[in-house]
Design a protein around this motif. Structure first.
Motif, PDB file in Angstrom:
ATOM      1  N   MET A   1       0.846  -1.171   0.000  1.00  0.00           N
ATOM      2  CA  MET A   1       0.000   0.000   0.000  1.00  0.00           C
ATOM      3  C   MET A   1       0.889   1.231   0.000  1.00  0.00           C
ATOM      4  O   MET A   1       1.861   1.295   0.726  1.00  0.00           O
ATOM      5  CB  MET A   1      -0.881   0.010   1.249  1.00  0.00           C
ATOM      6  N   MET A   2       0.548   2.189  -0.835  1.00  0.00           N
ATOM      7  CA  MET A   2       1.259   3.465  -0.878  1.00  0.00           C
ATOM      8  C   MET A   2       0.377   4.512  -0.224  1.00  0.00           C
ATOM      9  O   MET A   2      -0.717   4.806  -0.701  1.00  0.00           O
ATOM     10  CB  MET A   2       1.566   3.861  -2.315  1.00  0.00           C
ATOM     11  N   ILE A   3       0.838   5.063   0.897  1.00  0.00           N
ATOM     12  CA  ILE A   3       0.112   6.126   1.586  1.00  0.00           C
ATOM     13  C   ILE A   3       0.697   7.455   1.144  1.00  0.00           C
ATOM     14  O   ILE A   3       1.903   7.648   1.192  1.00  0.00           O
ATOM     15  CB  ILE A   3       0.248   5.993   3.114  1.00  0.00           C
ATOM     16  N   GLU A   4      -0.154   8.354   0.675  1.00  0.00           N
ATOM     17  CA  GLU A   4       0.289   9.701   0.309  1.00  0.00           C
ATOM     18  C   GLU A   4      -0.190  10.675   1.375  1.00  0.00           C
ATOM     19  O   GLU A   4      -1.284  10.527   1.908  1.00  0.00           O
ATOM     20  CB  GLU A   4      -0.271  10.100  -1.058  1.00  0.00           C
ATOM     21  N   TRP A   5       0.635  11.674   1.674  1.00  0.00           N
ATOM     22  CA  TRP A   5       0.288  12.644   2.706  1.00  0.00           C
ATOM     23  C   TRP A   5       0.764  14.023   2.301  1.00  0.00           C
ATOM     24  O   TRP A   5       1.633  14.179   1.455  1.00  0.00           O
ATOM     25  CB  TRP A   5       0.892  12.252   4.047  1.00  0.00           C
ATOM     26  N   SER A   6       0.165  15.011   2.932  1.00  0.00           N
ATOM     27  CA  SER A   6       0.634  16.396   2.806  1.00  0.00           C
ATOM     28  C   SER A   6       0.427  17.076   4.147  1.00  0.00           C
ATOM     29  O   SER A   6      -0.378  16.637   4.962  1.00  0.00           O
ATOM     30  CB  SER A   6      -0.087  17.147   1.681  1.00  0.00           C
ATOM     31  N   ARG A   7       1.181  18.150   4.357  1.00  0.00           N
ATOM     32  CA  ARG A   7       1.110  18.868   5.635  1.00  0.00           C
ATOM     33  C   ARG A   7       0.795  20.324   5.370  1.00  0.00           C
ATOM     34  O   ARG A   7       1.366  20.950   4.484  1.00  0.00           O
ATOM     35  CB  ARG A   7       2.441  18.756   6.372  1.00  0.00           C
ATOM     36  N   ARG A   8      -0.149  20.837   6.162  1.00  0.00           N
ATOM     37  CA  ARG A   8      -0.476  22.265   6.176  1.00  0.00           C
ATOM     38  C   ARG A   8      -0.366  22.732   7.605  1.00  0.00           C
ATOM     39  O   ARG A   8      -1.159  22.314   8.442  1.00  0.00           O
ATOM     40  CB  ARG A   8      -1.906  22.503   5.711  1.00  0.00           C
ATOM     41  N   GLU A   9       0.614  23.540   7.880  1.00  0.00           N
ATOM     42  CA  GLU A   9       0.844  24.064   9.227  1.00  0.00           C
ATOM     43  C   GLU A   9       0.795  22.934  10.253  1.00  0.00           C
ATOM     44  O   GLU A   9       1.653  22.076  10.257  1.00  0.00           O
ATOM     45  CB  GLU A   9      -0.133  25.194   9.537  1.00  0.00           C
TER      46      GLU A   9
END
Length: 144
Positions: A1-9
């Motif tokens: 499984m490939m988990i994608e993430w992003s961060r905002r503050e």
């Protein structure tokens, strides 16, 4: 499984794509398995970061999302599979419980190429790039 993430503050958004193929096995050993159903479920997890013990670095996020994200979402995927297989008129399929020590073998974590102002979007094709989730040093020799 490939988990994608992003961060905002102080917020992390992760997309977890789960998939399962159900195959039938013939009565004779010569027959090939036939695909009966293919189930796909994508889950979005939103986390708020509380930096009580200092700032959270980008290097901490893959382990956080890989372990906690998977462990938080797996029970819901198990329930979805049980419900969907029963809804399809098949015997309800109950997936096993996953222990935290098993997560590293199942997960690859990658920062989403999307801008920080947009949530991650699941890629149309599987990505080969990404970071394999590393176990904390204290649990590498555990056999549970």
């Amino acid at each position: 499984m490939m988990i994608e993430w992003s961060r905002r503050e102080n917020e992390i958004i992760a997309m977890l794509p789960f998939g399962l193929t159900v195959e039938s096995v013939g009565s004779d050993k010569e027959s090939r398995p036939a695909k009966v159903a293919e189930l796909s479920v994508a889950m979005r997890l939103d986390y708020s970061l509380v930096e009580a013990n200092g700032p959270v670095t980008v290097g901490d996020i893959p382990h956080l999302i890989g372990t906690l994200g998977y462990m938080h979402s797996w029970p819901y995927f198990r329930a979805d599979v049980q419900y969907l297989t029963a809804k399809l008129g098949m015997p309800a399929l109950v997936l096993p419980v996953v222990l935290s020590g098993e997560v590293q073998a199942r997960v690859l974590v990658s920062e989403s190429p999307a801008s920080p102002d947009e949530p991650p979007i699941l890629s149309q094709t599987p990505k080969k790039a990404g970071r394999k989730l590393a176990a904390p040093k204290s649990s590498r020799n555990r056999t549970d």
